[in-house]
Design a protein around this motif. Structure first.
Motif, PDB file in Angstrom:
ATOM      1  N   VAL A   1      -5.785   5.527   1.020  1.00  0.00           N
ATOM      2  CA  VAL A   1      -4.804   4.453   0.900  1.00  0.00           C
ATOM      3  C   VAL A   1      -5.066   3.682  -0.382  1.00  0.00           C
ATOM      4  CG1 VAL A   1      -3.920   2.328   1.929  1.00  0.00           C
ATOM      5  CG2 VAL A   1      -4.509   4.280   3.390  1.00  0.00           C
TER       6      VAL A   1
ATOM      7  N   GLU B   1      -3.901   0.341  -2.789  1.00  0.00           N
ATOM      8  CA  GLU B   1      -3.293  -0.985  -2.701  1.00  0.00           C
ATOM      9  C   GLU B   1      -2.922  -1.491  -4.087  1.00  0.00           C
ATOM     10  OE1 GLU B   1      -4.311  -5.260  -0.575  1.00  0.00           O
ATOM     11  OE2 GLU B   1      -5.951  -4.062  -1.376  1.00  0.00           O
TER      12      GLU B   1
ATOM     13  N   THR C   1       0.826  -1.205   0.000  1.00  0.00           N
ATOM     14  CA  THR C   1       0.000   0.000   0.000  1.00  0.00           C
ATOM     15  C   THR C   1       0.861   1.256   0.000  1.00  0.00           C
ATOM     16  OG1 THR C   1      -0.113   0.161   2.417  1.00  0.00           O
ATOM     17  CG2 THR C   1      -1.813  -1.163   1.322  1.00  0.00           C
TER      18      THR C   1
ATOM     19  N   LYS D   1      -8.174   1.605  -1.074  1.00  0.00           N
ATOM     20  CA  LYS D   1      -8.509   0.674  -0.002  1.00  0.00           C
ATOM     21  C   LYS D   1      -9.319   1.351   1.086  1.00  0.00           C
ATOM     22  CE  LYS D   1      -6.298  -2.768   2.988  1.00  0.00           C
ATOM     23  NZ  LYS D   1      -4.998  -3.345   3.432  1.00  0.00           N
TER      24      LYS D   1
END
Length: 223
Positions: free
Chosen positions: A97, A99, A53, A89
């Motif tokens: 975030v 990923e 991430t 995410k």
């Protein structure tokens, strides 16, 4: 690039579903909050370890007295991607975030709660981690450590010299190899303390050999 559109939406700006007026003088860009220093070995465009991430953010600015000034951004927004290489995410304004899901490239685009696109899309890659190594944090001109790290212990690391600052570098394959980002990487060191997503600080220790266990994306290794 695959023509798949993935949309991650969050709650509307308020319970009534309305969207507060936006200052039309603001400009926007997608930045990152995951520290990568100024190290030229980091891959560009921004590359995430496959399965890892990176935390990104919406940066807002406004020209004040002829100069662009940063402005706090706390509005709700959505993020779309142009492919399935990466996907949002979680979102907590102004940060979100991302990923790495599949190897490849995706364009991230941010939309305000009224559907207006905020700034230009940001190209992000997801790449499998080929290997990991230790790197100096403070010496960006020669960052890679070739072989074991040897250093003096105890009183030999004093206030004038400072602690030993290391980074765990994640590398993609290829020549020249470029570093990858995984803010969710875990570092387990028998000596020292983890200071950042990729940082290791050593102030003192008994003579000996110490391993660093690293789990990043789909890679698990000992350094």
């Amino acid at each position: 690039m695959r023509g798949v559109l993935v949309l991650v939406a969050i709650t509307a700006c308020d319970s009534s579903g309305s969207c507060p007026a936006r200052d039309e003088a603001l400009t926007f860009r997608i930045g990152t909050t995951t520290v990568t220093h100024a190290d030229p070995t980091f891959a560009a465009p921004h590359a995430i370890a496959l399965g890892g991430t990176v935390e990104m953010r919406v940066d807002a600015a406004k020209v004040i007295s002829g100069r662009p000034e940063s402005v706090a951004f706390d509005r709700e927004f959505t993020v779309t991607t142009s492919g399935d290489a990466v996907a949002p995410k979680s979102i907590k304004s102004p940060a979100f975030v991302v990923e790495g899901r599949h190897e490849g490239v995706s364009d991230l685009t941010v939309f305000d709660c009224d559907g207006t696109q905020l700034g230009d899309p940001r190209e992000v890659r997801a790449v499998a981690v080929d290997h990991a190594s230790l790197a100096w944090t403070a010496f960006s001109d020669t960052p890679v450590i070739d072989g074991p790290v040897a250093f003096m212990t105890g009183a030999d690391i004093d206030a004038s010299q400072g602690a030993l600052e290391l980074s765990v570098a994640l590398w993609e394959g290829g020549i020249p190899a470029k570093r990858l980002v995984d803010a969710s990487m875990t570092i387990a060191a028998a000596l020292g303390s983890v200071t950042r997503w990729d940082g290791l600080r050593i102030e003192s220790g008994a003579p000996g050999t110490y391993e660093v266990e690293v789990t990043a994306g789909e890679l698990h290794t000992s350094l």
